[in-house]
Every structure is written in structure tokens, then in C-alpha cells.
Design a protein around this motif. Sequence first.
Motif, short mmCIF file in Angstrom:
data_model
loop_
_atom_site.label_atom_id
_atom_site.label_comp_id
_atom_site.label_asym_id
_atom_site.label_seq_id
_atom_site.Cartn_x
_atom_site.Cartn_y
_atom_site.Cartn_z
N VAL A 117 -12.50 0.42 9.06
CA VAL A 117 -12.59 -1.27 9.12
C VAL A 117 -11.76 -1.95 7.54
O VAL A 117 -10.85 -2.41 7.74
N SER A 118 -12.56 -1.10 6.37
CA SER A 118 -11.70 -1.53 5.34
C SER A 118 -10.42 -0.85 5.39
O SER A 118 -8.64 -1.52 4.54
N GLY A 119 -10.16 0.17 6.22
CA GLY A 119 -8.55 1.40 5.79
C GLY A 119 -7.95 0.17 6.47
O GLY A 119 -6.66 0.23 6.27
N LEU A 120 -8.18 0.18 7.70
CA LEU A 120 -7.43 -0.57 8.50
C LEU A 120 -6.72 -2.40 8.08
O LEU A 120 -5.67 -2.81 8.06
N THR A 121 -8.20 -2.81 7.47
CA THR A 121 -8.47 -4.37 6.58
C THR A 121 -6.57 -3.53 5.71
O THR A 121 -5.39 -4.59 5.74
N LEU A 122 -7.11 -3.16 4.71
CA LEU A 122 -5.60 -2.67 3.61
C LEU A 122 -4.30 -2.55 4.64
O LEU A 122 -3.79 -2.69 4.03
N GLY A 123 -4.82 -1.09 5.32
CA GLY A 123 -3.20 -0.81 6.00
C GLY A 123 -2.79 -2.34 6.67
O GLY A 123 -1.28 -2.22 6.74
N ALA A 124 -3.29 -3.00 7.17
CA ALA A 124 -2.42 -3.97 8.01
C ALA A 124 -1.64 -5.32 6.97
O ALA A 124 -0.43 -5.43 7.68
N MET A 125 -1.87 -5.10 5.96
CA MET A 125 -1.56 -6.15 4.39
C MET A 125 -0.45 -5.34 4.41
O MET A 125 0.76 -5.93 3.93
N TYR A 126 -0.75 -4.00 4.17
CA TYR A 126 0.93 -2.91 3.94
C TYR A 126 1.49 -2.76 4.69
O TYR A 126 2.45 -3.12 4.20
N ALA B 9 2.26 4.86 8.02
CA ALA B 9 1.63 5.77 7.31
C ALA B 9 1.09 4.43 6.27
O ALA B 9 0.01 4.43 5.49
N ALA B 10 1.23 3.34 6.68
CA ALA B 10 0.23 2.19 6.22
C ALA B 10 -1.15 2.51 6.38
O ALA B 10 -2.16 1.92 5.62
N PHE B 11 -0.96 2.04 7.91
CA PHE B 11 -2.55 2.38 8.38
C PHE B 11 -3.02 3.19 7.72
O PHE B 11 -4.09 3.67 7.31
N ALA B 12 -2.59 4.99 8.25
CA ALA B 12 -3.15 6.07 7.52
C ALA B 12 -3.24 6.26 6.22
O ALA B 12 -4.73 6.58 5.59
N LEU B 13 -2.33 5.87 5.08
CA LEU B 13 -2.71 5.37 3.94
C LEU B 13 -3.86 4.30 3.12
O LEU B 13 -4.89 4.48 2.28
N GLY B 14 -3.72 3.21 4.53
CA GLY B 14 -5.20 2.59 4.30
C GLY B 14 -6.81 2.95 4.41
O GLY B 14 -7.70 2.74 3.18
#
Lengths: 238, 292
Positions: free
Chosen positions: B9-18, B244-249
Motif C-alpha cells: 500500500v505504501s509503495g503503491l501510494t509512493l509510486g502513484a505520486m512518482y 518503473a515508478a510503481f516498482a521503485l515506489g
Amino acid sequence: MPAPSLVLDGVSAGYQGTQVLKRLSLEVAAGTLVTIIGPNGHGKTTLLRCVSGLVRATAGTIRFGEVTLSRLSPDRVVAAGVIHIPQGDLLFPDMSVRDNLLMGAYLPAAFAVSRQKLAEVYRLLPTLAERQHQVASTLSGGERRMLAIGRGLMAEGRILLIDEPSLGLAPIVIDQIYEAIGGLRRTGHTILLVEENASRVFDLADKVYLLDNGQMVWQGDPQELASRPELLATYLGG
Amino acid sequence: MDTLIQVIVSGLTLGAMYALSTIGLSLVWGSLNMLNMAQGALLAIGGYAAYAATVTLGLPVVLALPAAMLVGFLVGLAIYFAIVRFMLNDPGFETNVIIATVGLAIVLENVVLKLFGAYPFTQPFQLPDGLRIGAVYVPYQNLLIMAVSLALMAATAWLIARTRMGRAIRATAQNRDGALLMGVPVRRVFAQVLALGGVLAAVSGVMLSSITTLAPTMGYDPMLKAFIICVIAGLGNTLGALVAAFALGIIEAGVQFLFGVRFGFPALLLLVIVALILRPEGVFSRRRTVRQ
């Protein structure tokens, strides 16, 4: 509406201080096919790039009917009905053949009839119909040239500027391409064709200009040029 | 299992913003060969525009996002008309525009500082409460961030793939002279791309500030991460940037959970170094087949 004439009057142009075209004049009458022949590197491509606005004329005027092209940006030159099919094709490599063709009909007037134009192009160049879903970067050299010509035809232009359609292609492919150009000629398209291979244009052209060192050194009937081997030998080496 | 859900969940949130910010950056690079160093400032301006619309002007909170989008659009256009159009034909455009946008970022940051001060604010574009998935608490704000980002990404993808404007953007990115010869007004396309990049960055700024705080320099860290994502994906590869944004998030969230928050960014830097060594053209860059 009949296509107007393209008139270049005393045009000079070049790149970064080097003058390539030197006060050059020519006329392409409506419904005719005019060919410019001449040795490599003497300004044939620059001339077409100058007409289409990719290179700015430093002197003289370029008119297409009532429109002065010399000061227009390339997109406005296209909007005036002048379609440039460049040497090197300038295709969109990651788009399919069909999408490349549709980009030819980018302007609203052409896009409105794009379906009909697409069918016409596929009829004239059947290879493109077979390859319509293929990505442009995977086409062979001959197919790329056909796509570039097809894309030019999509634009509903009133004059086509075709740059060296036979460059680097196998003789059988050149035959196909000239067959297509002949088809355009017979259907009344106005065409300014640049070609290095003079023998290709004798049967096709209404008028030939010989360009050497940025200047027109001869103009006339193609049959007359064919009967003057000394001219061909001097300027084209054979 | 709960830990995994929390990290995802945290990763997807970060990834969505990135992803939002990165797509804008990638589109601008792909179309103009322009590395926009003012991207971070655009994020901050988006965040502050939402704040100003709701707190200073007293508009309803639902208008926070449209206000930020409008300001991002206008600043993107201004970047084109005030800077880019004068440099486009210069032989050193790619280098000159980096320096120009670094200067612009400094100016924009100081304008924000002058208008709002250095004191960090809370972004009013917030949803209270959340839901529980097992033992994991997922704030509604995180779900809102993902929903808004996905909606905007879908709209951008539709615009690029299906519209006349999108075809013109793709054509310009693939062959500028070719596009000109089709009648595409390439300069207008550049302005549109910068405006679109501004909108995406502004929304990203609103989302980011909604889970952190508003500060004039808030955009630097996500801008660096957007650059990392672009490099890993392959510069100008918009779809790759999205993945890449979601993966890196998710990777960043995982590293933060396992080793501590301070190791998240170094982990991304390590990844970009490895990517540059193994696939300098980008992990997701297409291996184009070209017949000779």
C-alpha cells in the motif's frame, strides 16, 4: 479548384553562411511533372527544403498561386497545399504503417476524408495495405519509400515535392515506385521531382531543369535533353 | 502478510505520486529533449496553489485540485513562452535549457518563499479516516492519491494514444522534421507538452504535500526520484516510466520498512547505478528493430 503554379524567383539559400542555391528561378505549372536533375551535393534537396520551409530562403521569393511561401513556417506551407516527400523519408519509426499514413492527413481538411484517401493509397500502393499494422522501422528501404509517398498522398496536397525516390533502392523497387509516380502523373497531380538518375524521368517529365552548383544551367523538354548527350556527360557523367 | 500489505500500500501510494511527476518529465524529454530542472518547483507550486485556493481564497476543497492543475498548466505554458521558445533552435539547447530551468526553479522557489514564508503548512486537500485490511490501517488519503493518479494517468494515456493532439506529440517526439512536413505546428506541440507536464507535476505536488507538508523546497526530493525513474526506465519512455515508478515506489517502501526510512533513497541511487552499468539505455527501453 485547380492547383496553382509554383514559382521560384531569384531564390538563394544555404546553411550557416554557405550559399547553396544562387538566385535560382523555376516554374512548375499546374498539372505538370517537372524534374530537377543534377549531380550530388549541388542543391537539389536544399531547393525542396527551401520550398517546404525547412530551410529559409535568404533572397528571392517562392510563390504558390497567390500565397508567398518564403516567409511561412513548414506547417503553414503544408496548409497551403505543398507536400514534401523528403529524401530519407522522415517516417515516424515507432508508429505503424497505418498511423504513419494517418499522420499524413493531420490537417483537418485531409483528416475529414482520411478513410477514403487511405483506401486510395492502399489501391495505388498495395504493399502498404499488406503491411498496414507493421511498425515503420521494420520496413525495407523500398517499403519505406512507398510509405513516404503514400503519406504524402494522404495530405490532400495540391503539389507534391518528391526528393530522390530511387535513392539506394533495387531496380525492381525503383520500377514500382516510378509506376506509382506515373499513376499520379496520369491522374493530374502537380509534381516537382528531384532525381539524380536522368534516364528515369525522360518518359515521365513535362519539363526538366538541370541544376549545377546551385544554379539552373539548362531547362527544356526531356526528349531534347535525351538528344544532347554532351549535357548529360558534362553534368551527370554519362 | 500484514507487513506485505502495508509495504504494498505504501509503495503503491509512493509510486502513484512518482508516476505522475515522472510521466510529465518523460514526455517533455521525449518531445523536446529537454531536462526540466524546474520540475521540483512545479510540484511545490501545485501544492501551494491548492493551499491558496482553499485557505487564502476560501474556495471549496474539491476545487483544490483543479486550481493546482490550472496553475501548473499556466506555469508550464509560461516556461515555453518565456524561456524555451527562445532557445529551441540553438545548437546547445539541451545544455542551455538545463541551466535556464535551474535558474527558473530558484526564482519560483523564492517567489513561493516570499508569498507563503518558510513555515511548513498542512495541505487542506485531505480525506480523514481510513479502512482496515486485516491488521493494516490504510488511510483514505492513500486511496485517494492512487485513484487520482490512476485517473490522470489513464487520461494522459488516452490523450497521447487516441487524440489528434496525442498523435502530434508522438510524431514530434519521433521525428521533428517529419512532423513539420505533415503540417504539425511543432512549436504549439512543445507548448502543449510543457503545459501537460506542468499539470501532472502540480497534481503530484498536491498529492505529495497531502501526506507530508507544504514547503518551498518540497519538490527537490521527488524530482530527483523522478530523474532516477526516468533513467531506469529509459529517458523518454513514458510507459516504462509508469512501470518503473510503481516498482521503485514498492522497492523504496520495502527498504524503508526493512532497513529504516533513511535507506530508502540510497537504495534507489544504488538501483540507478546498477541500471546504468547493466542497461544504460534504460531497463524498459525498447530494442528497436530496424531493417537496413
